[in-house]
Design a protein around this motif. Structure first.
Motif, PDB file in Angstrom:
ATOM      1  N   HIS A   1       0.835  -1.212   0.000  1.00 50.69           N
ATOM      2  CA  HIS A   1       0.000   0.000   0.000  1.00 50.69           C
ATOM      3  C   HIS A   1       0.869   1.261   0.000  1.00 50.69           C
ATOM      4  CE1 HIS A   1      -4.015   1.872   0.795  1.00 50.69           C
ATOM      5  NE2 HIS A   1      -3.266   2.831   1.299  1.00 50.69           N
TER       6      HIS A   1
ATOM      7  N   GLY B   1       1.053   3.505  -3.117  1.00 48.50           N
ATOM      8  CA  GLY B   1       0.525   4.833  -2.816  1.00 48.50           C
ATOM      9  C   GLY B   1       1.465   5.918  -3.317  1.00 48.50           C
TER      10      GLY B   1
ATOM     11  N   MET C   1      -5.499  12.778   1.201  1.00 43.39           N
ATOM     12  CA  MET C   1      -5.070  11.383   1.038  1.00 43.39           C
ATOM     13  C   MET C   1      -3.604  11.328   0.602  1.00 43.39           C
ATOM     14  SD  MET C   1      -7.425   9.504   1.990  1.00 43.39           S
ATOM     15  CE  MET C   1      -7.323   7.815   1.448  1.00 43.39           C
TER      16      MET C   1
ATOM     17  N   VAL D   1       4.093   7.123   5.325  1.00 44.67           N
ATOM     18  CA  VAL D   1       5.177   6.218   4.936  1.00 44.67           C
ATOM     19  C   VAL D   1       6.256   6.219   6.013  1.00 44.67           C
ATOM     20  CG1 VAL D   1       7.045   5.829   3.288  1.00 44.67           C
ATOM     21  CG2 VAL D   1       4.789   6.422   2.457  1.00 44.67           C
TER      22      VAL D   1
HETATM   23  C1  HEM Z   1       1.992   3.899   4.424  1.00 44.26           C
HETATM   24  C2  HEM Z   1       1.723   5.014   3.798  1.00 44.26           C
HETATM   25  C3  HEM Z   1       0.475   5.197   2.960  1.00 44.26           C
HETATM   26  C4  HEM Z   1       0.453   5.750   1.711  1.00 44.26           C
HETATM   27  C5  HEM Z   1       1.640   6.294   0.903  1.00 44.26           C
HETATM   28  C6  HEM Z   1      -0.917   5.742   1.278  1.00 44.26           C
HETATM   29  C7  HEM Z   1      -1.359   6.283   0.075  1.00 44.26           C
HETATM   30  C8  HEM Z   1      -2.669   6.281  -0.362  1.00 44.26           C
HETATM   31  C9  HEM Z   1      -3.176   7.019  -1.480  1.00 44.26           C
HETATM   32  C10 HEM Z   1      -2.356   7.945  -2.392  1.00 44.26           C
HETATM   33  C11 HEM Z   1      -4.490   6.748  -1.591  1.00 44.26           C
HETATM   34  C12 HEM Z   1      -5.460   7.315  -2.630  1.00 44.26           C
HETATM   35  C13 HEM Z   1      -5.641   6.369  -3.766  1.00 44.26           C
HETATM   36  C14 HEM Z   1      -6.568   6.907  -4.821  1.00 44.26           C
HETATM   37  O1  HEM Z   1      -7.118   8.021  -4.662  1.00 44.26           O
HETATM   38  O2  HEM Z   1      -6.730   6.194  -5.824  1.00 44.26           O
HETATM   39  C15 HEM Z   1      -4.836   5.813  -0.552  1.00 44.26           C
HETATM   40  C16 HEM Z   1      -6.078   5.243  -0.359  1.00 44.26           C
HETATM   41  C17 HEM Z   1      -6.443   4.505   0.748  1.00 44.26           C
HETATM   42  N1  HEM Z   1      -5.637   4.221   1.846  1.00 44.26           N
HETATM   43 FE1  HEM Z   1      -3.683   4.674   2.041  1.00 44.26          FE
HETATM   44  N2  HEM Z   1      -1.713   5.171   2.245  1.00 44.26           N
HETATM   45  C18 HEM Z   1      -0.898   4.835   3.306  1.00 44.26           C
HETATM   46  C19 HEM Z   1      -1.323   4.275   4.502  1.00 44.26           C
HETATM   47  C20 HEM Z   1      -2.604   3.839   4.788  1.00 44.26           C
HETATM   48  C21 HEM Z   1      -3.062   3.330   6.073  1.00 44.26           C
HETATM   49  C22 HEM Z   1      -2.193   3.214   7.335  1.00 44.26           C
HETATM   50  C23 HEM Z   1      -4.383   2.980   5.909  1.00 44.26           C
HETATM   51  C24 HEM Z   1      -5.352   2.408   6.908  1.00 44.26           C
HETATM   52  C25 HEM Z   1      -5.539   2.876   8.129  1.00 44.26           C
HETATM   53  C26 HEM Z   1      -4.757   3.269   4.539  1.00 44.26           C
HETATM   54  C27 HEM Z   1      -6.003   3.049   3.986  1.00 44.26           C
HETATM   55  C28 HEM Z   1      -6.401   3.482   2.745  1.00 44.26           C
HETATM   56  C29 HEM Z   1      -7.719   3.252   2.183  1.00 44.26           C
HETATM   57  C30 HEM Z   1      -8.877   2.473   2.840  1.00 44.26           C
HETATM   58  C31 HEM Z   1      -7.737   3.890   0.922  1.00 44.26           C
HETATM   59  C32 HEM Z   1      -8.905   3.960  -0.095  1.00 44.26           C
HETATM   60  C33 HEM Z   1      -8.653   2.982  -1.217  1.00 44.26           C
HETATM   61  C34 HEM Z   1      -9.547   3.194  -2.423  1.00 44.26           C
HETATM   62  O3  HEM Z   1     -10.296   4.182  -2.486  1.00 44.26           O
HETATM   63  O4  HEM Z   1      -9.462   2.357  -3.310  1.00 44.26           O
HETATM   64  N3  HEM Z   1      -3.647   3.803   3.888  1.00 44.26           N
HETATM   65  N4  HEM Z   1      -3.697   5.543   0.209  1.00 44.26           N
END
Ligand code: HEM
Ligand code: HEM
Lengths: 126, 163
Positions: A73, A77, B58, B66
């Motif tokens: 992720h 991400g 986000m 990270v």
């Molecule tokens: C480790 C660093 C992380 C990065 C770099 C990151 C990055 C991202 C990004 C850029 C998005 C947006 C994706 C989009 O708009 O298409 C996203 C969505 C999301 N992230 Fe993270 N994230 C991180 C950590 C986390 C953590 C710790 C959680 C949970 C507590 C999480 C849960 C989610 C969820 C549920 C989504 C929505 C997915 C979707 O709409 O398909 N993330 N993340």
């Protein structure tokens, strides 16, 4: 599932599916994780009892899985962010995906011993 | 080979325009406004920029997470004997330092808000009936607020001499 959620079906879609699944998994983990950490406000014994289960070899495999989910992720991400903000991002999205997967594999191999070592010693003796 | 040769050799595919131009410096061509350009006459948006702020959040929180989450995992699972060392005494040692208190607090808030907003998107995508969406989001917001408050409370009220 609503019709039409399967689109294109290539790397871009599958990385999006994996990003979504790992994000949801991490969220549920974090919910439970804050609950178990809150046991430090109950008593040292209550906390230590629950944390003892974390040292179980089967749970160690779950921890390895959690690390796999977080690393994917995080790396993907960063790729999504690069696609959105870097002017050449969309053009290199595929190369960046395979770079992320490559880094992920290297880190997962590197995490094998630290995360699973104690479990292996427990299962296979000393 | 063919009549196309002349065209292919030019740098543009547009051929010469016949006749004289109707416009010059003294009589410039009328300006055609770009379609959908925002002007004084465009009605004000009534929706605000919430979705754009959420989208940006986000990405910004992702970058910070990270560092926070991977740092946390290295500390908890790799350094100093990995998971085997964790216990009440270990947590007491870590939360004796304001640095790690702030680290954990920031990680708690950012990860919960990031994950909560991510789940909101997932619910919007898959729950097709308005009432289902309402209930799922109600549950999600309750769980998110509860977790953030509980986690913050635990960090602020931690007592190493509880017993
Ligand atoms: C480790 C660093 C992380 C990065 C770099 C990151 C990055 C991202 C990004 C850029 C998005 C947006 C994706 C989009 O708009 O298409 C996203 C969505 C999301 N992230 Fe993270 N994230 C991180 C950590 C986390 C953590 C710790 C959680 C949970 C507590 C999480 C849960 C989610 C969820 C549920 C989504 C929505 C997915 C979707 O709409 O398909 N993330 N993340
Ligand atoms: C299996 C892997 C993990 C272990 C063994 C672990 C262990 C711990 C421990 C021992 C604490 C107590 C405070 C401290 O030492 O800093 C803690 C707190 C915390 N961890 Fe983890 N952690 C893990 C994974 C994660 C992940 C993946 C996240 C984020 C998505 C996370 C987020 C937090 C937060 C927010 C707190 C503060 C909780 C509170 O405010 O009560 N942890 N963790």
């Amino acid at each position: 599932m609503p019709a039409g959620t399967l689109y294109r079906g290539r790397e871009g879609m599958w990385s999006w599916v994996a990003h979504r699944v790992t994000g949801v998994l991490i969220f549920f983990f974090l919910f439970v994780h804050v609950l178990d950490t809150a046991l430090v406000r109950v008593s040292p014994e209550a906390y230590d009892d629950v944390v003892a289960t974390y040292k179980n070899p089967v749970v160690a495999l779950l921890e390895y899985g959690l690390v796999a989910a977080i690393l994917f992720h995080a790396l993907n991400g960063l790729r999504v962010i690069a696609v959105d903000f870097w002017s050449k991002g969309p053009r290199y999205q595929k190369q960046m995906l395979w770079t992320a997967v490559g880094i992920w594999i290297v880190l997962m191999v590197g995490a094998l011993y630290p995360v699973l070592g104690h479990a292996a010693r427990q299962v296979f003796g000393s | 080979m063919s009549t196309n040769n002349t065209v292919a050799e030019e740098t543009t595919a547009i051929g010469p325009v016949e006749g004289e131009s109707l416009y010059d410096a003294d009589f410039p061509a009328p300006l055609i406004e770009a379609p959908r350009k925002r002007t004084a006459k465009t009605p004000k948006s009534t929706r605000g920029n919430f979705e754009m702020a959420a989208w940006l959040f986000m990405r910004l929180s992702g970058v910070v997470l990270v560092v926070l989450v991977i740092g946390h995992l290295i500390i908890q699972l790799v350094l100093d004997g990995g998971v085997s060392k964790i216990g009440f005494a270990f947590v007491a040692g870590r939360w004796a330092s304001p640095f790690w208190q702030v680290w954990d607090l920031l990680m708690l808030w950012l990860a919960m808000l990031h994950g909560g907003n991510g789940l909101r998107t997932v619910i919007n995508d898959y729950a097709e009936r308005a009432t289902t969406r309402l209930w799922l989001k109600g549950l999600l917001y309750t769980a998110t607020v509860f977790t953030i408050l509980l986690g913050s409370l635990v960090i602020f009220t931690f007592d190493p001499n509880i017993r």
